[in-house]
Design an enzyme around this catalytic site. Sequence first.
Site, PDB file in Angstrom:
ATOM      1  N   HIS A 159      21.676  87.585 101.759  1.00  0.00           N
ATOM      2  CA  HIS A 159      22.191  88.139 100.491  1.00  0.00           C
ATOM      3  C   HIS A 159      23.683  88.455 100.591  1.00  0.00           C
ATOM      4  O   HIS A 159      24.175  89.337  99.897  1.00  0.00           O
ATOM      5  CB  HIS A 159      21.434  89.410 100.078  1.00  0.00           C
ATOM      6  CG  HIS A 159      19.947  89.265 100.122  1.00  0.00           C
ATOM      7  ND1 HIS A 159      19.195  88.896  99.034  1.00  0.00           N
ATOM      8  CD2 HIS A 159      19.071  89.400 101.151  1.00  0.00           C
ATOM      9  CE1 HIS A 159      17.917  88.838  99.370  1.00  0.00           C
ATOM     10  NE2 HIS A 159      17.817  89.130 100.655  1.00  0.00           N
ATOM     11  N   SER A 286      50.395  77.725  97.469  1.00  0.00           N
ATOM     12  CA  SER A 286      50.474  77.930  96.027  1.00  0.00           C
ATOM     13  C   SER A 286      51.881  77.583  95.561  1.00  0.00           C
ATOM     14  O   SER A 286      52.854  77.836  96.282  1.00  0.00           O
ATOM     15  CB  SER A 286      50.164  79.392  95.706  1.00  0.00           C
ATOM     16  OG  SER A 286      50.694  79.734  94.451  1.00  0.00           O
ATOM     17  N   LYS A 292      50.345  82.424  99.877  1.00  0.00           N
ATOM     18  CA  LYS A 292      49.021  81.811  99.822  1.00  0.00           C
ATOM     19  C   LYS A 292      48.832  80.649 100.785  1.00  0.00           C
ATOM     20  O   LYS A 292      49.717  79.844 101.005  1.00  0.00           O
ATOM     21  CB  LYS A 292      48.720  81.307  98.396  1.00  0.00           C
ATOM     22  CG  LYS A 292      48.533  82.371  97.363  1.00  0.00           C
ATOM     23  CD  LYS A 292      47.326  83.260  97.596  1.00  0.00           C
ATOM     24  CE  LYS A 292      45.997  82.552  97.386  1.00  0.00           C
ATOM     25  NZ  LYS A 292      45.787  82.181  95.980  1.00  0.00           N
ATOM     26  N   GLU A 299      37.169  73.662  99.538  1.00  0.00           N
ATOM     27  CA  GLU A 299      36.873  73.740  98.103  1.00  0.00           C
ATOM     28  C   GLU A 299      36.555  72.361  97.540  1.00  0.00           C
ATOM     29  O   GLU A 299      35.670  72.206  96.697  1.00  0.00           O
ATOM     30  CB  GLU A 299      38.056  74.359  97.356  1.00  0.00           C
ATOM     31  CG  GLU A 299      38.205  75.838  97.676  1.00  0.00           C
ATOM     32  CD  GLU A 299      39.501  76.414  97.130  1.00  0.00           C
ATOM     33  OE1 GLU A 299      39.442  77.458  96.478  1.00  0.00           O
ATOM     34  OE2 GLU A 299      40.568  75.833  97.357  1.00  0.00           O
TER      35      GLU A 299
END
Length: 466
Positions: A159, A286, A292, A299
């Site tokens: 979880h 970024s 970043k 992804e």
Amino acid sequence: MAKSSHATWGGRFTAGPAELMLQFSESVSFDRRLAAFDIAGSKAHSAMLAHVGLITGAERNAIHAGLDALLAEIEAGKFVWETRLEDVHMNIEQALTKRVPAAAKLHTARSRNEQIAVDMRLFFKHACAVLGEKIRGAERALLALADANRAVLIPGYTHLQRAQPVFFAHHLFAWLEMLERDRQRFAAVAASANWCPLGVGAIAGTTLPIDREFTAKALGFVDAKGRPRVTQNSMDTVADRDLFIEFAAACALFGVHLSRIAEDLILWSSTEFKFIELPDAFCTGSSLMPQKKNPDSCELLRGKSARLQGNLQTLLVLTKGLPLTYNRDLQEDKPPIFDSFDQTSICADVLAGTLGGLTVHAANCAAAVADPALLATDLADYLVLQGVPFRDAHHAVGAVVRLAENHKVALNHLSTADVQTVHPAFKADWVDVFDLKRAIAKREGTGMPGPKQLARQFTRWKKVLQ
Ligand code: ARG
């Protein structure tokens, strides 16, 4: 002869297809990648025709020489593909016929319906072998990463809440199990592909005296003992697209695994976890925020899995309402298959590359796994060994956790007197349960994360992946 369409099938037509129809119906833009398989099929077919006396040995030799020359041209990028000739089969046959008159006999006792079936079966065998090797590459990268971080422990999660301690390598080995199943699945798809469709004609075979077993053998559609494997129903052979669906399903499931692995890696690389550092070579920055470093390879692995599932869905929907046997709709089966193959192929490489450059922040892992709450279940087991029924033990440890929260101390910093107020079975040695090394060493049943088990798994995977 009366004026008729120039197309191979043009005898009964007085006019050729509209320009728009040609554009709409062509498949050569994507099925040209089957050229090498198509030529292999044509060589086997013409060898069979000579074998049964339907063409002469000289005609066969001329056809073979012509096909070899065409393949060399295609591979060198010098062949001119013509849209008006529809597909890979017609392009090759017509180019051959221009050069080799005997090629007019090549299509004897053969249909494009079986030709596309054989091309694709050869393609699937090849594709499954390529993907099997690529997946093995990713598995090896995983094993190397596990090996380089053998001593690292992390919390395992259910979880997405901290659950129990495991070796980092144990978590990686869970991924290895998933990838190994994928590898086996592709091997199974290759085995399903191993039936020769040639000789079934367009739907109902041929009146000519062909030898299907000869062709099957020539193309390597044989069992372990070298016996030919030919499909057993002519109608099913040209209508069947199960293999396409099996292949796309294997790709889609591999994609699901990649996506789950990617998700773990994304979480672990976030500042909140910081268990790992992803390689710069597989991340991007970024355009706005200079600090970043984004986990783009992971992804995209997660994103590509959607595409792989879409391709599977396309094939299921494409085939579900079709009457037997071949229908032109089936031409739409190839773009999703080629896309699944190409994407699965690059995904496997990207996973291997990402894992290969990944580093582990051992100190952060150690800090996270030092959380004594991870051993609450072990504390319940301690009470069980004192003779307390597990349900009561679970309840008692729950109360101890609450007590620690109330006192604002870690679980193992409560006093013995405190825990004894919860249950008298707690003895002075209760706190030894929180010795992490000892705790993990107690998990030595098959499949558990104990150090001896881990060593066994290292041995096993080294053997499997050598
Ligand atoms: N290009 C066709 C396909 O991909 C080949 C088979 C064509 N058969 C036919 N009868 N038009 O399905």
